[in-house]
Design an enzyme around this catalytic site. Structure first.
Site, PDB file in Angstrom:
ATOM      1  N   SER A 465      -1.260 -12.859   3.883  1.00 36.67           N
ATOM      2  CA  SER A 465      -0.837 -11.670   3.138  1.00 36.67           C
ATOM      3  C   SER A 465      -1.009 -11.826   1.633  1.00 36.67           C
ATOM      4  O   SER A 465      -1.303 -10.854   0.937  1.00 36.67           O
ATOM      5  CB  SER A 465       0.618 -11.330   3.469  1.00 36.67           C
ATOM      6  OG  SER A 465       1.461 -12.433   3.205  1.00 36.67           O
ATOM      7  N   HIS A 518       3.052 -12.346  -2.507  1.00 35.69           N
ATOM      8  CA  HIS A 518       2.449 -11.016  -2.569  1.00 35.69           C
ATOM      9  C   HIS A 518       2.173 -10.607  -4.017  1.00 35.69           C
ATOM     10  O   HIS A 518       1.085 -10.121  -4.341  1.00 35.69           O
ATOM     11  CB  HIS A 518       3.373  -9.989  -1.913  1.00 35.69           C
ATOM     12  CG  HIS A 518       3.558 -10.201  -0.443  1.00 35.69           C
ATOM     13  ND1 HIS A 518       4.500  -9.524   0.297  1.00 35.69           N
ATOM     14  CD2 HIS A 518       2.921 -11.027   0.430  1.00 35.69           C
ATOM     15  CE1 HIS A 518       4.428  -9.916   1.559  1.00 35.69           C
ATOM     16  NE2 HIS A 518       3.484 -10.830   1.659  1.00 35.69           N
TER      17      HIS A 518
END
Length: 754
Positions: A465, A518
């Site tokens: 991610s 992230h």
């Protein structure tokens, strides 16, 4: 309801008597009435976007000419697998509106689609004629249709001093009531047209006869099924109004140059009859109106007389509603054609995305075959495969910043990340190419791992991610710097922006999600994307500029990681040694199984069979002059000579250590080490039984063997005596308020002999 990588619905559109390009024009007007945003339009393709709302997430509706037919496709522009029927609904609404507009525009000879003739009652006819005499003038002649059953008449009003032009007005068209979409619109109407004073009503020449013929033809429209007419509509049969003009259609307007009341008549029963004036238009003017709206066309016609002259100048000469595919940015391949199969098939222009997916999936399958749990792998199991963990990564195993981007914590984690990777990869690889996308995945993945180590180094981190957020960051740079065609840009900004904001907000409020990775990936992607955008703008040396941007990002990562390694706590080396020796794995495995372990030479004082939670015991070390009280329900363990007391209760622990120093320098070094290990948290002076101690408290997140973290309150209370060269260090790790209160009470009970 559509299901797929890009859920979509398709429909073939056909309108009687219309060519594919004419269908696209009708679709443009229908989309405007529906409130859709127009994208690009050529003679073979038109693109529209539905509005953003709770029901619709700005789907992309594309109409294409394929083998002489117009195929309409509505596809989701955001990340979703199920469309809940909205794409099919979009096409139904569009086609229904197009049919209504087409019926009001196109005059046909289909006798089966009309209602029977209906005539006014004598009272109604008298009311209409009285209205005409009052607002249009005296009736000088009556013209009747060649259709013997038609009740429609055309009333001729000759020029007067007030109105120095001829006026033709129908009487009888309003006897038929149309089905209107809005109750406030009149369902009955008559038609009129203003003609120049030199017009010859007795002539049979085409340029003189056409107004009469078209008034009768418009009157027939009111009998056609499922159509309605109002101001702004145009009527046509697809050919010139007469053989000596290029004008092809008639625009319906309110009567010009007359009293405001002339546009509406009230029948005896209270119903309204609207009067619409016919105004001839050139084909270019009709296209302009359909593409830009009625108000813009009227603005162009403001200097033209309302009198119908078929030789007036063309206000839109040379205009075309269709334009070439030239634009101000890159046009991405139509997402409507994307499928799981096409995206997962490696080919030129789509190589990096499927290969990265296959690598991630292959590694996960290999992990499962080697015994890693399919759904809920343990922290130790993913550490063995290269997950990121500060004590290991910052003490020599730097390669974990790379490998962690290909390791996933269960199949659900893998599937979610791979879907997001497919979505962004399908777009981004078209922009940056295979090589740059591959390099970007690695570089932004490294930066995301570095960000994770910076914010919470003691947590286990794994997954693609961070790198995927990096790819989204690059794509956002292209959107923000206008390197994508403007009609696609807005829709994609909604889609990509929604994905980024939603996931960041979810990560901020959900435990176990590495939001630092992230953010790190996103920021590094934005920076790298800015470099790629600049490279694309340069016609020469674009490859060199891309490599420079990648090199700068790599150097920034190396500098940040080097500094993180330098500042890593000294105990990381001990954890690294425990990891290499297998002790860390053994401890984590025993914790997972719920077993309590101890060294063979360490006596364990087991609690009594029945424990009173309010009972406290006294613990004394006579040779040190130390004593304290502790809750009886805590398990008591003496670890070694330095740890004079070790208490356990579930996931809570209290350790009391004693140290004897040879010099003041050693004592000062211990003081500095304690302060450094607490990362500069403020120190509080406290008094315990007449002795001065120092106290530091800080909340921390610790990894657990099954993956994820647990919130722990860490409290250090210590006393370093420069006179006796002795030190006491009390370390409390508590997970809830009750255990923290018991730890505080224990600290307050500590007594030291002078």
């Amino acid at each position: 309801m559509a299901i797929g990588f890009k859920p979509k619905a398709e429909m073939t559109l056909s309108l009687p008597g219309c060519s594919p390009s004419e269908i696209l024009l009708v679709a443009a007007e229908a989309a405007r009435q529906l409130g859709w945003r127009a994208g690009g339009m050529t003679r073979t393709e038109a693109v529209f976007y539905t509005p953003m709302s709770m029901r619709s997430w700005e789907e992309k509706v594309t109409l294409r000419e394929i083998n002489g037919q117009v195929v309409a496709t509505s596809a989701c522009s955001t990340i979703q697998i199920i469309d809940w029927g909205k794409n099919k609904s979009n096409l139904k609404k569009l086609f229904k509106t197009m049919q209504r507009l087409h019926d009001s525009h196109c005059i046909t000879n289909d006798k089966e689609s009309v209602h029977p003739y209906i005539a006014y009652t004598s009272e109604q006819k008298e009311a209409v004629q009285a209205h005409i005499r009052k607002y249009f003038g005296s009736i000088n002649a009556i013209l009747r249709s060649e259709e013997t059953n038609s009740p429609v008449e055309i009333l001729l009003v000759a020029p007067t001093n007030r109105y120095d032009y001829y006026t033709l007005v129908t009487c009888g068209a309003g006897a038929s009531s149309m089905k209107m979409p809005h109750k406030d619109l009149p369902s009955r109407c008559e038609f009129c047209i203003s003609l120049p004073p030199e017009w010859n009503p007795e002539s049979n020449e085409p340029e003189d006869r056409w107004p009469v013929e078209w008034l009768f033809r418009c009157a027939e429209l009111t009998r056609q099924k499922d159509i309605w007419l109002t101001c702004g509509h145009t009527v046509s049969d697809g050919s010139p109004l007469h053989e000596n003009t290029a004008m092809e259609s008639l625009l319906l307007l309110s009567p010009e140059k007359r009293d405001e009341q002339a546009g509406e008549c009230t029948l005896p029963d209270g119903e309204k009859v609207a009067f619409y004036e016919l105004y001839p238009l050139y084909k270019e003017e009709t296209e302009f109106k359909q593409a830009n709206g009625l108000a813009n066309l009227l603005d162009k016609l403001k200097d033209c007389s309302h009198i119908a002259r078929t030789d007036r100048r063309n206000t839109c000469e040379g205009y075309s509603a269709f334009h070439s595919a030239e634009n101000d940015g890159v046009i991405l391949d139509d997402s409507n054609r994307m499928t799981f199969r096409s995206i997962l098939t490696p080919r030129k222009g789509n190589m990096a995305t499927p290969i990265l997916v296959y690598i991630n999936v292959a590694i996960f399958l290999l992990m499962v075959l080697c015994g890693v749990n399919f759904l809920f792998p343990t922290g130790i199991s993913i550490l063995k495969w290269g997950a990121d963990f500060g004590p290991l990564t910052l003490s020599g195993e730097w390669w974990r910043t790379f490998t962690c981007n290909f390791i996933h914590i269960g199949v659900i984690h893998l599937l979610m990340n791979m879907y997001a990777l497919l979505y962004i990869g399908a777009y981004l690889e078209q922009l940056v190419g295979t090589d740059r996308l591959s390099v970007a995945y690695v570089l932004t993945g490294l930066c995301s791992a570095s960000a994770s180590l910076m914010i919470h180094p003691d947590s286990i981190s794994a997954g693609a991610s961070g790198a995927i957020f990096g790819l989204y960051g690059i794509f956002l740079s292209y959107l923000l710097f206008h390197r994508i065609e403007r009609h696609q840009r807005r829709s994609l900004l909604y889609s990509i922006g929604l994905f980024v904001v939603y996931n960041l907000l979810t990560g901020a409020r959900t435990e176990g999600i590495d939001n630092a990775a992230h953010v790190g990936g996103l920021v590094s992607g934005l920076l790298l994307g800015a470099g790629y955008v600049q490279a694309d703008r340069m016609q020469t040396d674009s490859r060199a500029i891309s490599r420079i941007a990648e090199g700068v990002l790599l150097v920034l990562f190396i500098l940040a990681f080097t500094e993180q390694t330098r500042l890593a706590p000294s105990e990381y080396e001990e954890i690294q040694a425990a990891w290499k020796s297998g002790e860390l794995e053994k401890y984590a495995t025993e914790e997972t199984d719920g077993e309590e372990t101890a060294n063979s030479d360490t006596p364990i004082l087991s609690p009594p069979t029945t424990i009173d939670p309010d009972k406290w015991e006294t613990y004394t070390v006579d040779q040190l002059g130390f004593s304290c009280s502790y809750p009886a329900h805590w398990m008591t363990q003496k670890s070694n000579e330095q740890c004079i007391l070790y208490l356990l209760d579930e996931q809570n622990s209290i350790a009391i250590n004693h140290n004897k120093f040879d010099t003041e320098e050693e004592l000062d070094e211990m003081h500095r080490t304690i302060l450094h290990s607490m990362q500069g948290e403020p120190v509080e002076k406290i008094n315990v039984q007449g002795k001065e101690f120092e106290k530091i408290s800080v909340p921390m997140d610790y990894p657990v063997a099954g993956g994820g973290t647990i919130h722990v309150q860490q409290t250090l209370v210590f006393r370093l005596d420069r006179e006796t060269l002795e030190g006491y260090l009390i370390i409390c790790l508590t997970t809830d308020d009750s255990h923290e209160a018991e730890a505080q009470k224990l600290i307050e009970s500590v007594q030291l002999k002078s």
